[in-house]
Motif scaffolding. Structure first.
Motif, PDB file in Angstrom:
ATOM      1  N   SER A 147       0.833  -1.203   0.000  1.00  0.00           N
ATOM      2  CA  SER A 147       0.000   0.000   0.000  1.00  0.00           C
ATOM      3  C   SER A 147       0.873   1.261   0.000  1.00  0.00           C
ATOM      4  CB  SER A 147      -0.925   0.020   1.215  1.00  0.00           C
ATOM      5  OG  SER A 147      -1.840  -1.048   1.134  1.00  0.00           O
ATOM      6  N   ASP A 186      -6.305  -0.467  -4.343  1.00  0.00           N
ATOM      7  CA  ASP A 186      -5.713  -1.166  -3.206  1.00  0.00           C
ATOM      8  C   ASP A 186      -6.671  -2.251  -2.716  1.00  0.00           C
ATOM      9  OD1 ASP A 186      -4.198  -2.015  -1.107  1.00  0.00           O
ATOM     10  OD2 ASP A 186      -3.842  -0.016  -0.274  1.00  0.00           O
ATOM     11  N   GLU A 187      -6.415  -3.469  -3.106  1.00  0.00           N
ATOM     12  CA  GLU A 187      -7.273  -4.614  -2.771  1.00  0.00           C
ATOM     13  C   GLU A 187      -8.750  -4.305  -3.038  1.00  0.00           C
ATOM     14  OE1 GLU A 187      -6.224  -6.831   0.630  1.00  0.00           O
ATOM     15  OE2 GLU A 187      -4.169  -6.137   0.669  1.00  0.00           O
TER      16      GLU A 187
HETATM   17 MG    MG Z   1      -2.030  -2.755   2.214  1.00  0.00          MG
END
Ligand code: MG
Ligand code: ADP
Length: 277
Positions: A64, A193-194
């Motif tokens: 991240s 992010d995911e």
């Molecule tokens: Mg992360």
């Protein structure tokens, strides 16, 4: 600055060396610190335009932090500090004259948890366009909202309820609304992010299909801890790891099918086969 040891293993070459691919963005000697803690360690990473690049690796390895460095989002964390360069259209986005707000318009972000504004579906998209200087007529605004919702594969599901709250949608629809909102301000790159980790398998598949469709116009960089997802959706994969407890080491970067079938390092192999991480 602390003198860094060389990485134990350095990618031998850009995965696209010799391919004449167009670069969308490139990190050079990138370091991200939180106070004294080094979370991204001297990373060189070239991202190919109109492709999907996956960032994978164990929890806490700096995925991240790396992703947020691509649009200066780490600056919203008071303890964060970035060193090195991120080149975008031949400019370092960290150069003093660069406006981070403009950087974040050109390089949008979609988060793990869908975060629509507590506004109508229509306004979720129109609002971002207006604060980014949209000056067209009401009709043009409506057309642009429709284009963004269509591009995010959401139009057919919401066209009859544009004035309902964005929060009334399902999780998967909310995430596509957030993607529509990101698209509406005409970015070059979308960071994710995911983006599907809070969604059920069917909604996840829809997001993956959508990501694939978006590459005709956008470059996507996606963090995922789901190996199958990385293998399914991405063209290139960057594997980050912890090396002797040190986070933020880019261990291997290359064409996804090669990383998954013929990884160059043992650490990558152990991770992708599930023996570690
Ligand atoms: Mg992360
Ligand atoms: N705001 C923060 N303050 C201090 N440390 C942080 C912060 N955000 C992340 N870190 C640390 O930086 C490292 C990398 O975090 P992160 O980039 O979130 O990793 P990942 O996304 O791979 O799980 C971790 O050790 C994490 O604890």
């Amino acid at each position: 600055m602390i003198q860094l040891q060389n990485q134990k293993w350095i990618p031998s070459a850009s995965p696209v060396a010799g391919l004449e691919a167009e670069m969308a963005i490139e990190a050079r000697h990138l370091h991200v610190y939180y106070d004294d803690f080094l979370a991204v360690r001297d990373v060189d990473l070239q991202i190919v335009a109109n492709k999907i690049t996956a960032i994978i690796g164990p929890s806490g390895c700096g995925k991240s932090s790396m992703l947020r460095a691509f649009n200066r989002m780490n600056e919203l964390v008071p303890s964060a500090r970035t060193e090195g360069q991120v080149l975008f259209h031949d400019q370092d986005i960290y150069a003093p004259q660069i406006d981070p707000v403009e950087v974040r318009r050109r390089i949008g972000m979609v988060f793990q948890k869908p975060n629509p504004f507590p506004k109508s579906i229509f306004d979720n998209i129109a609002w971002g366009m207006k604060i980014n200087g949209f000056q067209g007529s009401k009709k043009e605004l409506e057309e642009s909202v429709e284009i963004s919702l269509r591009a995010a594969a959401l139009w057919d599901e919401v066209k009859d309820k544009l004035h309902q709250s964005g929060l009334s949608l399902s999780g998967g629809q909310q995430q596509r609304l957030c993607i529509a909102r990101a698209i509406a301000v005409k970015p070059d790159i979308i960071l994710m992010d995911e983006p599907a980790s809070a969604l059920d398998p069917i909604a996840t598949l829809k997001i993956e299909e959508l990501m694939h469709d978006l590459t005709s116009e956008y470059t996507i960089i996606v963090v995922t801890h789901n190996m199958q997802q990385a293998a399914r959706v991405s063209d290139y994969t960057a594997f980050f790891t912890m090396d002797a407890g040190r986070a933020g080491v880019l261990m291997e970067y290359g064409v996804t099918s090669e990383i998954f079938t013929n990884p160059r390092s043992k650490v990558t192999e152990d991770y992708i086969t599930g023996r570690f991480g």
